[in-house]
Motif scaffolding. Structure first.
Motif, PDB file in Angstrom:
ATOM      1  N   UNK A  52      -5.594  15.730   5.590  1.00 18.59           N
ATOM      2  CA  UNK A  52      -5.399  16.660   6.709  1.00 18.59           C
ATOM      3  C   UNK A  52      -3.946  16.747   7.147  1.00 18.59           C
ATOM      4  N   UNK A  53      -3.098  15.820   6.698  1.00 21.69           N
ATOM      5  CA  UNK A  53      -1.684  15.845   7.080  1.00 21.69           C
ATOM      6  C   UNK A  53      -0.851  16.718   6.138  1.00 21.69           C
ATOM      7  N   UNK A  54      -1.398  17.023   4.996  1.00 18.41           N
ATOM      8  CA  UNK A  54      -0.669  17.803   3.991  1.00 18.41           C
ATOM      9  C   UNK A  54      -1.165  19.252   4.021  1.00 18.41           C
ATOM     10  N   UNK A  55      -0.310  20.191   4.443  1.00 18.36           N
ATOM     11  CA  UNK A  55      -0.742  21.598   4.536  1.00 18.36           C
ATOM     12  C   UNK A  55      -1.056  22.214   3.174  1.00 18.36           C
ATOM     13  N   UNK A  56      -0.622  21.558   2.093  1.00 18.54           N
ATOM     14  CA  UNK A  56      -0.864  22.089   0.741  1.00 18.54           C
ATOM     15  C   UNK A  56      -1.824  21.191  -0.037  1.00 18.54           C
ATOM     16  N   UNK A 108       0.834  -1.205   0.000  1.00 17.30           N
ATOM     17  CA  UNK A 108       0.000   0.000   0.000  1.00 17.30           C
ATOM     18  C   UNK A 108       0.869   1.256   0.000  1.00 17.30           C
ATOM     19  N   UNK A 109       1.903   1.256   0.838  1.00 17.26           N
ATOM     20  CA  UNK A 109       2.800   2.421   0.892  1.00 17.26           C
ATOM     21  C   UNK A 109       3.532   2.619  -0.436  1.00 17.26           C
ATOM     22  N   UNK A 110       3.872   1.508  -1.093  1.00 16.08           N
ATOM     23  CA  UNK A 110       4.647   1.604  -2.337  1.00 16.08           C
ATOM     24  C   UNK A 110       3.781   1.931  -3.550  1.00 16.08           C
ATOM     25  N   UNK A 111       2.542   1.436  -3.591  1.00 11.42           N
ATOM     26  CA  UNK A 111       1.751   1.492  -4.821  1.00 11.42           C
ATOM     27  C   UNK A 111       0.550   2.430  -4.773  1.00 11.42           C
ATOM     28  N   UNK A 112       0.040   2.739  -3.598  1.00 10.75           N
ATOM     29  CA  UNK A 112      -1.160   3.576  -3.513  1.00 10.75           C
ATOM     30  C   UNK A 112      -0.805   5.049  -3.357  1.00 10.75           C
ATOM     31  N   UNK A 113      -1.792   5.853  -3.631  1.00 15.03           N
ATOM     32  CA  UNK A 113      -1.653   7.293  -3.375  1.00 15.03           C
ATOM     33  C   UNK A 113      -2.374   7.591  -2.064  1.00 15.03           C
ATOM     34  N   UNK A 114      -1.607   7.614  -0.977  1.00 13.74           N
ATOM     35  CA  UNK A 114      -2.195   7.748   0.351  1.00 13.74           C
ATOM     36  C   UNK A 114      -2.693   9.160   0.644  1.00 13.74           C
ATOM     37  N   UNK A 115      -2.257  10.133  -0.172  1.00 16.37           N
ATOM     38  CA  UNK A 115      -2.738  11.500   0.019  1.00 16.37           C
ATOM     39  C   UNK A 115      -4.250  11.598  -0.083  1.00 16.37           C
ATOM     40  N   UNK A 116      -4.852  10.628  -0.743  1.00 15.16           N
ATOM     41  CA  UNK A 116      -6.311  10.590  -0.869  1.00 15.16           C
ATOM     42  C   UNK A 116      -6.974  10.410   0.493  1.00 15.16           C
ATOM     43  N   UNK A 117      -6.274   9.727   1.408  1.00 12.55           N
ATOM     44  CA  UNK A 117      -6.860   9.406   2.706  1.00 12.55           C
ATOM     45  C   UNK A 117      -6.333  10.279   3.842  1.00 12.55           C
ATOM     46  N   UNK A 118      -5.176  10.895   3.633  1.00 16.14           N
ATOM     47  CA  UNK A 118      -4.567  11.686   4.707  1.00 16.14           C
ATOM     48  C   UNK A 118      -4.422  13.145   4.294  1.00 16.14           C
TER      49      UNK A 118
END
Length: 250
Positions: A185-189, A173-183
């Motif tokens: 709130x962790x990305x200020x941009x 999951x860490x290698x192949x998925x785009x986790x920004x879709x789920x997190x």
């Protein structure tokens, strides 16, 4: 009492009744020996009662631990069944793309972990206190040791399955998925972020993920089978202990 016996001995000696004195002395020795034997017997009886009382408490404690195990094992089965449901949703995403009656969040349970370790408080206490030597039923002793040996094996199976989920599926999951879709709130941009891949497409197109699903599901079946067997063994052991305690009270 001692002064009374001493006076009798002195009178026999003063009256020059040596034969009677020796007979009396022997009789007194016999009485003393009998008294010592009776005292030892009473002491042994008291120790035996104390041992049996301690053993009963220990076995009742073992039963409590076994009931805790049964509860935890049922939770372990439920946990594995929930993983299987998440895996089946993943298979639907792969093989029934037209079916939209799901969300990708529903498959997050695939990587969840749960430990199982038998409660050994009473068992360890009995070993430390050498209580097993007080049990006069070898079958019961063997059943207790066998149960904890088998649950140790189950614990290792669970540890291995957790490691598989953590090191194989989670890393995929860490290698192949785009986790920004789920997190987000962790990305200020995040408001400037443009999605680059579709995680659903990754699930559909990557054969590695399907293989991981198959491996994970096969391991849940194994864990459920071992858990059910442990529940049966714990239930039988509780009954065996109860029968033993009833027999000892007769």
């Amino acid at each position: 009492m001692i002064k009374f016996f001493r006076k009798i001995r002195q009178n026999l000696l003063m009256e020059n009744k040596t034969g009677k004195y020796f007979k009396y002395a022997i009789g007194e020795i016999v009485l003393v020996v009998i008294g010592i034997l009776i005292a030892l017997q009473i002491n042994n009886w008291n120790e035996s009662k104390l041992e049996q009382s301690q053993l009963k408490s220990s076995l009742e404690f073992v039963k409590q631990n076994l009931n805790e195990d049964i509860k935890n094992l049922n939770k372990q089965i439920e946990y594995n069944e929930n993983i299987q449901k998440a895996i089946d949703i993943s298979f639907r995403i792969i093989f029934l793309p037209e079916d939209k009656n799901y969300t990708i969040d529903q498959i997050s349970g695939i990587v969840k972990e749960r430990d199982f370790y038998a409660v050994k408080t009473a068992f360890k206490s009995m070993e430390t206190g050498a209580h097993f030597k007080w049990i006069n039923d070898q079958n019961l002793i063997e059943a207790i040791y066998l149960y904890y040996a088998d649950t140790d094996k189950l614990s290792k199976i669970v540890e291995y399955n957790n490691k598989f989920a953590r090191e194989k599926i989670e890393e995929f999951v860490y290698d192949e998925w785009e986790l920004g879709t789920y997190f987000s709130d962790l990305n200020p941009y995040d408001d400037k972020r443009i999605p680059r891949i579709d995680n659903t497409d990754v699930i559909k197109e990557n054969i590695v993920f399907e293989n991981l699903l198959l491996g994970r599901k096969s391991k849940t079946f194994s864990e459920i089978r071992w858990s059910k067997r442990a529940i049966d063994d714990a239930t039988k052991l509780i009954n065996q202990i109860e029968v033993y305690l009833i027999e000892q009270n007769k």
